[in-house]
Design an enzyme around this catalytic site. Sequence first.
Site, PDB file in Angstrom:
ATOM      1  N   GLU A   1      19.404 -16.248  -7.022  1.00 28.82           N
ATOM      2  CA  GLU A   1      18.951 -14.904  -7.412  1.00 28.82           C
ATOM      3  C   GLU A   1      18.485 -14.897  -8.855  1.00 28.82           C
ATOM      4  O   GLU A   1      17.460 -14.290  -9.178  1.00 28.82           O
ATOM      5  CB  GLU A   1      20.073 -13.895  -7.179  1.00 28.82           C
ATOM      6  CG  GLU A   1      19.776 -12.492  -7.657  1.00 28.82           C
ATOM      7  CD  GLU A   1      18.539 -11.862  -7.003  1.00 28.82           C
ATOM      8  OE1 GLU A   1      18.037 -12.410  -5.994  1.00 28.82           O
ATOM      9  OE2 GLU A   1      18.058 -10.858  -7.540  1.00 28.82           O
TER      10      GLU A   1
ATOM     11  N   CYS B   1       0.833  -1.213   0.000  1.00 33.28           N
ATOM     12  CA  CYS B   1       0.000   0.000   0.000  1.00 33.28           C
ATOM     13  C   CYS B   1       0.866   1.260   0.000  1.00 33.28           C
ATOM     14  O   CYS B   1       1.977   1.263   0.497  1.00 33.28           O
ATOM     15  CB  CYS B   1      -0.880   0.056   1.240  1.00 33.28           C
ATOM     16  SG  CYS B   1      -1.979  -1.333   1.389  1.00 33.28           S
TER      17      CYS B   1
ATOM     18  N   ASN C   1      -2.073   1.777   5.830  1.00 30.69           N
ATOM     19  CA  ASN C   1      -1.169   0.732   5.329  1.00 30.69           C
ATOM     20  C   ASN C   1      -0.814  -0.121   6.542  1.00 30.69           C
ATOM     21  O   ASN C   1      -0.407   0.402   7.571  1.00 30.69           O
ATOM     22  CB  ASN C   1       0.093   1.370   4.728  1.00 30.69           C
ATOM     23  CG  ASN C   1       1.038   0.317   4.157  1.00 30.69           C
ATOM     24  OD1 ASN C   1       0.695  -0.871   4.111  1.00 30.69           O
ATOM     25  ND2 ASN C   1       2.226   0.739   3.755  1.00 30.69           N
ATOM     26  N   GLY C   2      -1.012  -1.446   6.435  1.00 26.47           N
ATOM     27  CA  GLY C   2      -0.676  -2.331   7.560  1.00 26.47           C
ATOM     28  C   GLY C   2      -1.833  -3.289   7.816  1.00 26.47           C
ATOM     29  O   GLY C   2      -2.713  -3.457   6.978  1.00 26.47           O
TER      30      GLY C   2
ATOM     31  N   LYS D   1       6.930  -3.837  -3.760  1.00 24.92           N
ATOM     32  CA  LYS D   1       8.350  -3.495  -3.684  1.00 24.92           C
ATOM     33  C   LYS D   1       8.878  -3.696  -2.270  1.00 24.92           C
ATOM     34  O   LYS D   1       9.999  -4.141  -2.078  1.00 24.92           O
ATOM     35  CB  LYS D   1       8.563  -2.044  -4.105  1.00 24.92           C
ATOM     36  CG  LYS D   1      10.010  -1.569  -4.047  1.00 24.92           C
ATOM     37  CD  LYS D   1      10.902  -2.379  -4.963  1.00 24.92           C
ATOM     38  CE  LYS D   1      12.359  -2.011  -4.853  1.00 24.92           C
ATOM     39  NZ  LYS D   1      13.226  -2.958  -5.569  1.00 24.92           N
TER      40      LYS D   1
ATOM     41  N   TRP E   1      -2.774  -2.584  -1.649  1.00 25.25           N
ATOM     42  CA  TRP E   1      -2.281  -3.932  -1.979  1.00 25.25           C
ATOM     43  C   TRP E   1      -3.050  -4.845  -1.044  1.00 25.25           C
ATOM     44  O   TRP E   1      -2.839  -4.859   0.154  1.00 25.25           O
ATOM     45  CB  TRP E   1      -0.788  -3.999  -1.719  1.00 25.25           C
ATOM     46  CG  TRP E   1      -0.110  -5.253  -2.174  1.00 25.25           C
ATOM     47  CD1 TRP E   1       0.154  -5.634  -3.454  1.00 25.25           C
ATOM     48  CD2 TRP E   1       0.428  -6.297  -1.340  1.00 25.25           C
ATOM     49  NE1 TRP E   1       0.823  -6.832  -3.470  1.00 25.25           N
ATOM     50  CE2 TRP E   1       0.994  -7.269  -2.192  1.00 25.25           C
ATOM     51  CE3 TRP E   1       0.492  -6.515   0.020  1.00 25.25           C
ATOM     52  CZ2 TRP E   1       1.612  -8.416  -1.721  1.00 25.25           C
ATOM     53  CZ3 TRP E   1       1.109  -7.649   0.510  1.00 25.25           C
ATOM     54  CH2 TRP E   1       1.657  -8.599  -0.364  1.00 25.25           C
TER      55      TRP E   1
ATOM     56  N   LYS F   1      14.678 -13.818 -10.014  1.00 26.11           N
ATOM     57  CA  LYS F   1      14.437 -12.764 -11.015  1.00 26.11           C
ATOM     58  C   LYS F   1      13.508 -13.265 -12.107  1.00 26.11           C
ATOM     59  O   LYS F   1      12.540 -12.623 -12.480  1.00 26.11           O
ATOM     60  CB  LYS F   1      15.774 -12.300 -11.617  1.00 26.11           C
ATOM     61  CG  LYS F   1      16.625 -11.491 -10.693  1.00 26.11           C
ATOM     62  CD  LYS F   1      16.243 -10.044 -10.666  1.00 26.11           C
ATOM     63  CE  LYS F   1      15.553  -9.493  -9.468  1.00 26.11           C
ATOM     64  NZ  LYS F   1      15.655 -10.006  -8.173  1.00 26.11           N
TER      65      LYS F   1
ATOM     66  N   ARG G   1       5.479   0.544  -5.805  1.00 30.60           N
ATOM     67  CA  ARG G   1       5.366  -0.292  -4.592  1.00 30.60           C
ATOM     68  C   ARG G   1       4.453  -1.474  -4.818  1.00 30.60           C
ATOM     69  O   ARG G   1       4.483  -2.433  -4.047  1.00 30.60           O
ATOM     70  CB  ARG G   1       4.854   0.552  -3.419  1.00 30.60           C
ATOM     71  CG  ARG G   1       5.785   1.666  -2.978  1.00 30.60           C
ATOM     72  CD  ARG G   1       5.067   2.663  -2.088  1.00 30.60           C
ATOM     73  NE  ARG G   1       4.591   2.076  -0.873  1.00 30.60           N
ATOM     74  CZ  ARG G   1       5.332   1.964   0.253  1.00 30.60           C
ATOM     75  NH1 ARG G   1       6.564   2.419   0.241  1.00 30.60           N
ATOM     76  NH2 ARG G   1       4.857   1.429   1.338  1.00 30.60           N
TER      77      ARG G   1
ATOM     78  N   HIS H   1      20.770 -34.987  -6.741  1.00 29.61           N
ATOM     79  CA  HIS H   1      20.038 -35.620  -5.627  1.00 29.61           C
ATOM     80  C   HIS H   1      18.542 -35.446  -5.803  1.00 29.61           C
ATOM     81  O   HIS H   1      17.832 -35.128  -4.858  1.00 29.61           O
ATOM     82  CB  HIS H   1      20.542 -35.016  -4.306  1.00 29.61           C
ATOM     83  CG  HIS H   1      22.001 -35.239  -4.110  1.00 29.61           C
ATOM     84  ND1 HIS H   1      22.525 -36.363  -3.533  1.00 29.61           N
ATOM     85  CD2 HIS H   1      23.069 -34.502  -4.512  1.00 29.61           C
ATOM     86  CE1 HIS H   1      23.852 -36.301  -3.541  1.00 29.61           C
ATOM     87  NE2 HIS H   1      24.206 -35.179  -4.139  1.00 29.61           N
TER      88      HIS H   1
ATOM     89  N   GLU I   1       9.852 -13.860 -10.763  1.00 30.46           N
ATOM     90  CA  GLU I   1       9.026 -12.762 -10.257  1.00 30.46           C
ATOM     91  C   GLU I   1       8.601 -11.789 -11.344  1.00 30.46           C
ATOM     92  O   GLU I   1       7.632 -11.046 -11.148  1.00 30.46           O
ATOM     93  CB  GLU I   1       9.721 -12.015  -9.123  1.00 30.46           C
ATOM     94  CG  GLU I   1      10.984 -11.284  -9.482  1.00 30.46           C
ATOM     95  CD  GLU I   1      11.524 -10.513  -8.279  1.00 30.46           C
ATOM     96  OE1 GLU I   1      10.733  -9.961  -7.498  1.00 30.46           O
ATOM     97  OE2 GLU I   1      12.746 -10.487  -8.134  1.00 30.46           O
TER      98      GLU I   1
HETATM   99  C1  AGP Z   1      13.468  -9.052  -5.100  1.00 28.36           C
HETATM  100  O1  AGP Z   1      13.547  -8.811  -6.496  1.00 28.36           O
HETATM  101  C2  AGP Z   1      12.092  -8.834  -4.523  1.00 28.36           C
HETATM  102  N1  AGP Z   1      11.577  -7.565  -4.881  1.00 28.36           N
HETATM  103  C3  AGP Z   1      12.012  -9.177  -3.058  1.00 28.36           C
HETATM  104  O2  AGP Z   1      12.476 -10.508  -2.925  1.00 28.36           O
HETATM  105  C4  AGP Z   1      12.840  -8.292  -2.098  1.00 28.36           C
HETATM  106  O3  AGP Z   1      14.222  -8.523  -2.304  1.00 28.36           O
HETATM  107  C5  AGP Z   1      12.486  -8.701  -0.657  1.00 28.36           C
HETATM  108  O4  AGP Z   1      11.124  -8.440  -0.454  1.00 28.36           O
HETATM  109  C6  AGP Z   1      13.310  -7.943   0.396  1.00 28.36           C
HETATM  110  O5  AGP Z   1      13.061  -6.577   0.277  1.00 28.36           O
HETATM  111  P1  AGP Z   1      14.049  -5.568   1.049  1.00 28.36           P
HETATM  112  O6  AGP Z   1      15.422  -5.735   0.446  1.00 28.36           O
HETATM  113  O7  AGP Z   1      13.474  -4.204   0.816  1.00 28.36           O
HETATM  114  O8  AGP Z   1      14.055  -5.952   2.503  1.00 28.36           O
END
Ligand code: AGP
Length: 609
Positions: free
Chosen positions: A482, A2, A101-102, A604, A75, A486, A27, A505, A489
């Site tokens: 990683e 949010c 937000n929350g 985000k 969100w 990427k 966000r 394994h 997501e």
């Molecule tokens: C990564 O591409 C994502 N957007 C997500 O995994 C992100 O790294 C994770 O939510 C942690 O966020 P932060 O680094 O703001 O704590």
Amino acid sequence: MCGIVAYIGAGQAQPILIEGLKRLEYRGYDSAGLAVLDDAGLRLARSVGRVANLEEKLEKLGGFRGTIGVAHTRWATHGGVSETNAHPHRDDRAGICLVHNGIIENYASLRKYLEERGHRFTSETDTEVLAMLIGELYDGDLEAAVQAALREVTGAYAIVAMCEREPDVLVAARKGSPLMLGIGNGEYVLASDPSAIVAHTTQAIALDDYNVARVSRDGFRTSTVDNIDVTPRVMQLELDLEQIELGDFPHYMLKEIFEQPAALRNTMRGRLDTKEGKVVLGGLNSLAKELVRARKIILTAQGTALHAAMIGEYLLEDLAKIPCECEYASEFRYRNPIIEEGTVVVAVSQSGETADTLAALHEARDRGALALGVVNVVGSTIARDTDAGVYLRVGPEIGVASTKAFVGQVAVLTMISMFMARRRFMSPEASARMIAEMEQVPDKIERVLSLNDEIRRVTERYVERNNWLFLGRGYNYPTALEGALKLKEISYIHAEGMPAAEMKHGPIALIDDGMPVVFIANKGNQYDKVINNIEEVRSRGGHVIAIATEGDEQIREVAQEVIHVPEVADSLSPMVTVVPLQLIAYHAAVLRGHDVDKPRNLAKSVTVE
Ligand code: AGP
């Protein structure tokens, strides 16, 4: 996640609120709304989908005129994506409206209490319950009603409320979800993060947990939910608009991938003393003795930040020779962790607001650990809640998929490892050599970026495949994780990362004809083992995409695709080998027609558990 924007001043609120919401779109959200107080009272509009849909609706309504208002991008947490669940929510009896937000954890019992007192709810949200609770407690003083209501709730919140009977007042409050107050010239902007404030002012206050702010045109007051005065700490926002503009790039993610050389130079600037062969981290100097004598280091994070933290674990053990472990924050916080004398906890986070990472940090700190932060957003909650830390300095990261922040996190963790290693076992010569190597990393990333078209062509050949594997060893095992994240997501293709040896394994059963398997096969200290793993995949029909070291032509005998990256020391290689993986994910998402910067379901910064 949010986003909140609120305004009070001399200007028309609606355009300022809409512009602020657009700054917060990155966000992640699924609906939006705003309310303005005009001479006739509260005017409110909400819509599902993008902020542009809200703008269309406002145009049809003839627009709202008024110089005070609140706005929100939602969100969904409680209740589906719908107009009735979108914020602002209101209490008609008291003429109050609220954005939030929350998560209000005890909203069900509060809703029952309010229904017994005649309130009728129109949404499924916890936010409407809070709006009605404030209305129920309202007795002519909005600030007092908000304080009283917040004393009754449990959970996390960032809120801004306004009331028809007090048209010159906004009341904001925060616990667990970020909220900043921008201090302009006779005007104020409240927002979830600085990107919606810097167009108006660079003077701001970050509200702390249990803070309440009463804001009117001629000033503001900060207090606690118990109405105890709080002295505000004004900070200078370091963001400027140019940094958050898209420029000539089609997407923020691509801009930020290409920014990585410059971002890394910023991260390292003033921190690598080549003459003395030392790393200079001013933020750690006061704790240097405690750090050097640490008996254990626990790194904790989520998502991409966790992958960077995993590389930090390898670096700290390899260079500083300190026992280290890396933990998902969401697991660490609940597993009753053992924190012994001499333990240092390092929270790694781009936003500095990730709820699980913040909670894990508090858990370790409350059990006696020394708390460090590796954070990008200056003044963020995690940054404020640590004993010391090192900022990434990569600039604002707008794309939901983290790229330059990952490389910045790895660079900072490398420097912290060197800072400690040099005070333990690393010789001046070895330190100077590593510093010289590190200074070349941005140029090496630039060489990889020049392969962008080639990497897109490779991606095109496999973009229809729905299952990918990413394999690496040593420092590049987390890099493989990683790369998989990427791809998942932003292209929504299923991908799995793992240690290259682990494939045998079980996961090798997945290999079918033409399955894309990405190997990080740079000339590291396990190169020969990686070649063996490549052979195992090839012999079962898998198609190997190898990230290899420039000059390695032998690998062409075993890999269908080879992307060469410059030679780099193994311990520094993730900052270089991750770049082709970022570009593969980016091109796959574009080729599949997805919204690269706002991927479905993602936020985000995950400021809820
Ligand atoms: C990564 O591409 C994502 N957007 C997500 O995994 C992100 O790294 C994770 O939510 C942690 O966020 P932060 O680094 O703001 O704590």
